[in-house]
Design an enzyme around this catalytic site. Sequence first.
Site, PDB file in Angstrom:
ATOM      1  N   LEU A   1       9.363  10.346   3.949  1.00  0.00           N
ATOM      2  CA  LEU A   1       8.468   9.334   3.381  1.00  0.00           C
ATOM      3  C   LEU A   1       7.358   8.946   4.371  1.00  0.00           C
ATOM      4  O   LEU A   1       7.604   8.760   5.554  1.00  0.00           O
ATOM      5  CB  LEU A   1       9.268   8.079   2.992  1.00  0.00           C
ATOM      6  N   HIS A   2       6.149   8.850   3.843  1.00  0.00           N
ATOM      7  CA  HIS A   2       4.999   8.429   4.647  1.00  0.00           C
ATOM      8  C   HIS A   2       4.333   7.250   3.935  1.00  0.00           C
ATOM      9  O   HIS A   2       4.850   6.741   2.924  1.00  0.00           O
ATOM     10  CB  HIS A   2       4.027   9.593   4.866  1.00  0.00           C
TER      11      HIS A   2
ATOM     12  N   GLY B   1       1.934   7.076   1.946  1.00  0.00           N
ATOM     13  CA  GLY B   1       1.661   7.310   0.526  1.00  0.00           C
ATOM     14  C   GLY B   1       2.861   6.907  -0.327  1.00  0.00           C
ATOM     15  O   GLY B   1       2.718   6.225  -1.350  1.00  0.00           O
ATOM     16  N   HIS B   2       4.062   7.312   0.134  1.00  0.00           N
ATOM     17  CA  HIS B   2       5.276   6.907  -0.595  1.00  0.00           C
ATOM     18  C   HIS B   2       5.467   5.392  -0.508  1.00  0.00           C
ATOM     19  O   HIS B   2       5.860   4.747  -1.487  1.00  0.00           O
ATOM     20  CB  HIS B   2       6.519   7.574   0.008  1.00  0.00           C
TER      21      HIS B   2
ATOM     22  N   GLN C   1      12.791  23.398  -7.254  1.00  0.00           N
ATOM     23  CA  GLN C   1      11.347  23.455  -7.469  1.00  0.00           C
ATOM     24  C   GLN C   1      10.613  24.225  -6.377  1.00  0.00           C
ATOM     25  O   GLN C   1       9.380  24.301  -6.385  1.00  0.00           O
ATOM     26  CB  GLN C   1      10.761  22.048  -7.624  1.00  0.00           C
TER      27      GLN C   1
ATOM     28  N   LYS D   1      -1.997  12.562  -6.258  1.00  0.00           N
ATOM     29  CA  LYS D   1      -2.268  13.757  -5.448  1.00  0.00           C
ATOM     30  C   LYS D   1      -1.693  14.977  -6.169  1.00  0.00           C
ATOM     31  O   LYS D   1      -2.290  16.020  -6.194  1.00  0.00           O
ATOM     32  CB  LYS D   1      -1.678  13.635  -4.040  1.00  0.00           C
TER      33      LYS D   1
ATOM     34  N   GLN E   1       1.296  17.656 -11.692  1.00  0.00           N
ATOM     35  CA  GLN E   1       2.682  17.199 -11.898  1.00  0.00           C
ATOM     36  C   GLN E   1       2.702  15.954 -12.793  1.00  0.00           C
ATOM     37  O   GLN E   1       3.510  15.846 -13.721  1.00  0.00           O
ATOM     38  CB  GLN E   1       3.307  16.891 -10.540  1.00  0.00           C
TER      39      GLN E   1
ATOM     40  N   VAL F   1      -3.310   8.118  -1.526  1.00  0.00           N
ATOM     41  CA  VAL F   1      -3.461   7.375  -0.270  1.00  0.00           C
ATOM     42  C   VAL F   1      -3.938   8.367   0.790  1.00  0.00           C
ATOM     43  O   VAL F   1      -3.397   9.465   0.927  1.00  0.00           O
ATOM     44  CB  VAL F   1      -2.126   6.721   0.154  1.00  0.00           C
TER      45      VAL F   1
ATOM     46  N   SER G   1       3.693  14.996   3.162  1.00  0.00           N
ATOM     47  CA  SER G   1       4.798  15.254   4.095  1.00  0.00           C
ATOM     48  C   SER G   1       4.544  16.531   4.884  1.00  0.00           C
ATOM     49  O   SER G   1       5.088  16.727   5.965  1.00  0.00           O
ATOM     50  CB  SER G   1       6.112  15.387   3.323  1.00  0.00           C
TER      51      SER G   1
HETATM   52  O1  PAF Z   1       6.393  14.870  -6.064  1.00  0.00           O
HETATM   53  C1  PAF Z   1       7.517  15.040  -5.565  1.00  0.00           C
HETATM   54  O2  PAF Z   1       7.808  14.597  -4.465  1.00  0.00           O
HETATM   55  C2  PAF Z   1       8.546  15.838  -6.358  1.00  0.00           C
HETATM   56  O3  PAF Z   1       7.961  16.881  -7.068  1.00  0.00           O
HETATM   57  C3  PAF Z   1       9.417  14.960  -7.276  1.00  0.00           C
HETATM   58  C4  PAF Z   1       8.603  14.316  -8.376  1.00  0.00           C
HETATM   59  C5  PAF Z   1      10.107  13.898  -6.451  1.00  0.00           C
HETATM   60  C6  PAF Z   1      10.488  15.824  -7.946  1.00  0.00           C
HETATM   61  O4  PAF Z   1      11.316  16.427  -7.016  1.00  0.00           O
END
Ligand code: PAF
Length: 282
Positions: A31-32, A34-35, A62, A150, A154, A177, A187
């Site tokens: 986590l940075h 932005g999160h 993924q 960003k 998605q 951000v 990240s």
């Molecule tokens: O954007 C992300 O960090 C990932 O694609 C997510 C939405 C957490 C799904 O793993």
Amino acid sequence: MQTAYTKEELRAILAPRRGRRIVLVPTMGALHEGHASLLRQARLLAGDDGCVVASVFLNPVQFDNAGDLATYPKTPKQDLETCDKCGVDVVFMPSPDTMYCADRSITLEETHLSTVLCGASRPGHFAGVCLVVNKLFNLVQPTDAIFGKKDYQQLAILRRLVRDLDIPVTIHGAEIVRGEDGLALSSRNVRLTPEHRAAAPGIRRSLLAAKEAYAAGDETSAICERVRQTLEAIPGVRCDYVELVDAVTLHEVTDPHRLALLAVAAWFGDVRLIDNIELSRS
Ligand code: PAF
């Protein structure tokens, strides 16, 4: 703040909170700021009565590239501290074995928005995102979920997932951000060489120049080519794609009066960075 490592723990922690607003922020950890911004927005949205849930799960399904998964930064201890500081109530931090059965056999594929941009160069990526986010929605049953812009594609695909599967959750898109130099926080930024870290804010500068050129009526192909040439002039940089598309369909711009999107993915050495900017013509 409570932490759940299994689905059973998560269900038990959330049981007394059902009926209130539950805001989910799905993350893959590392986590940075932005999160942190997404988590703080979730706190505001949930209010004092509501509940903020953050999931921290590096979703193997993924990743289309085993090397990218292996080198993805992992900072679970700091992630818990960040969640705590941002007012998260519940962190869900499952292992891959907790999340997925070894013989899982259901896939979840979006077949239109996923065929372009990152979907074209990362086969299976968005099916993996849809699968894990759908599972998180089933487990957490949030009223709201927040995703950053960003990952614009998605966000569009997850809006489609919720619409097409009638999932009762409101999706919120949060602004990108950036660092002071304009680089979108990611990240993956920590893996850039010092030279590439210094050059990477060039992405933002080229997007801003493109925004002006689009507003002034320049040809879309010329705009994309300029961005590509600017970025590829940096030693060790190769563009995966530079595309100017309709911001909703993510396909070709057919009506210049609708919002457009310029999206870029570029390899800085072995680190793939993405960024985007919304464009309009008056
Ligand atoms: O954007 C992300 O960090 C990932 O694609 C997510 C939405 C957490 C799904 O793993």
